[in-house]
Design a protein around this motif. Structure first.
Motif, mmCIF file in Angstrom:
data_model
loop_
_atom_site.group_PDB
_atom_site.id
_atom_site.type_symbol
_atom_site.label_atom_id
_atom_site.label_comp_id
_atom_site.label_asym_id
_atom_site.label_seq_id
_atom_site.Cartn_x
_atom_site.Cartn_y
_atom_site.Cartn_z
ATOM 1 N N MET A 108 48.789 -64.499 12.331
ATOM 2 C CA MET A 108 50.039 -63.726 12.335
ATOM 3 C C MET A 108 49.814 -62.218 12.292
ATOM 4 O O MET A 108 50.515 -61.471 12.965
ATOM 5 N N ASP A 109 48.839 -61.760 11.510
ATOM 6 C CA ASP A 109 48.657 -60.308 11.416
ATOM 7 C C ASP A 109 48.324 -59.703 12.783
ATOM 8 O O ASP A 109 48.820 -58.643 13.153
ATOM 9 N N LEU A 112 51.592 -59.486 14.978
ATOM 10 C CA LEU A 112 52.499 -58.399 14.611
ATOM 11 C C LEU A 112 51.914 -57.045 14.984
ATOM 12 O O LEU A 112 52.611 -56.168 15.484
ATOM 13 N N LYS A 113 50.615 -56.890 14.767
ATOM 14 C CA LYS A 113 49.964 -55.614 15.055
ATOM 15 C C LYS A 113 49.962 -55.329 16.563
ATOM 16 O O LYS A 113 50.175 -54.186 16.991
ATOM 17 N N ASP A 115 52.137 -56.441 18.802
ATOM 18 C CA ASP A 115 53.530 -56.085 19.138
ATOM 19 C C ASP A 115 53.782 -54.614 18.859
ATOM 20 O O ASP A 115 54.428 -53.918 19.634
ATOM 21 N N GLU A 116 53.289 -54.193 17.704
ATOM 22 C CA GLU A 116 53.605 -52.857 17.203
ATOM 23 C C GLU A 116 52.801 -51.777 17.927
ATOM 24 O O GLU A 116 53.328 -50.721 18.241
ATOM 25 N N HIS A 172 55.926 -69.188 15.221
ATOM 26 C CA HIS A 172 56.615 -67.894 15.302
ATOM 27 C C HIS A 172 57.205 -67.677 16.699
ATOM 28 O O HIS A 172 58.383 -67.350 16.844
#
Ligand code: UP5
Ligand code: MG
Length: 204
Positions: A108-109, A112-113, A115-116, A172
């Protein structure tokens, strides 16, 4: 370069599900740029002067995930290089702005990273099959692959990491309605027929 013009498809699935094999076929059909996170890590592991060689070797053998900063940097560099190569005048060719990112994000990390800091993915192709089939394929490949993780002990660890770390990523994207599952139990040809029809639908 402009990450907003880039199309990213993530390709996930357990160890030996057939991600790499199917990506090669999708490149032939649709002209994507295929980037395998595992291949990039293996190349970095052997690159002279790399600070991460030892760390990557240990993670791959133990089936654990290399810290995301390392992998994301490698992906960003490879995407940048592909975009630069494909530069035509001031634009980009459509094909090379389309990436199949294989074996990532597997935690997951990382998802998200990415995406960001890089861009949002359009969709995730999820190749699913049984552990029994994956094990059989990996042991067969292990006879000749030279991959340090194609042995029963490492394969078991890879399966565990897949369940604990990667399944939540798959969940997710499912929640976000950005997941397309493809049964990868059949022959390479059968799976390819399913996968290419999915991709054709996405782009039509
Ligand atoms: N094969 C394929 N399809 C078949 C079919 N339909 N019928 C019969 N045989 C089939 O296929 C595996 C084998 O099966 C091949 O011999 C193929 O001919 C045959 P392949 O297409 O290579 O499957 P793939 O899913 O790509 O399997 P792979 O072993 O590459 O998956 P992994 O996800 O385990 O490996 P990856 O290289 O992605 O990652 C390795 C390690 O790198 C990870 O364990 C981790 O330690 C590290 N890593 C990170 O830390 N971070 C990342 O972001 C990515 C990786
Ligand atoms: Mg692979």
């Amino acid at each position: 370069f402009d990450y907003n013009k880039v199309v990213v498809i993530f390709v996930l699935g357990g160890p030996g599900a057939g991600k790499g094999t199917q990506c090669t076929r999708l490149v032939q059909d649709f002209g994507f740029c295929h980037l395998s996170a595992g291949d990039l890590l293996r190349a970095e592991q052997h690159r002279e002067g790399s600070d991460y060689g030892h760390l990557i070797r240990t993670c791959i053998r133990e089936g654990t995930i290399v810290p995301m900063e390392v992998t994301i940097k490698l992906l960003q560099n490879a995407m940048g290089a592909a975009m630069k190569e494909s530069r035509i005048g001031d634009g980009w060719t459509l094909e090379t702005g389309r990436f199949l990112i294989d074996g990532f994000p597997r935690k997951m990390d990382q998802a998200l990273k990415f995406d960001e800091t890089v861009c949002l993915s359009s969709v995730t192709l999820y190749f699913s099959t049984t552990e029994e089939i994956m094990l059989r394929r990996l042991l067969e490949r292990g006879k000749t692959s030279g991959r340090e993780d194609d042995n029963v002990e490492s394969i078991r660890k890879r399966f565990n990491t897949y369940k604990s770390d990667t399944m939540p990523v798959i969940e997710h994207y499912k929640q976000l309605s950005k997941l397309v599952e493809v049964d990868s139990s059949g022959t390479v040809e059968e799976v390819h027929a399913l996968a290419s029809s999915v991709v054709r639908r996405i782009f039509s």
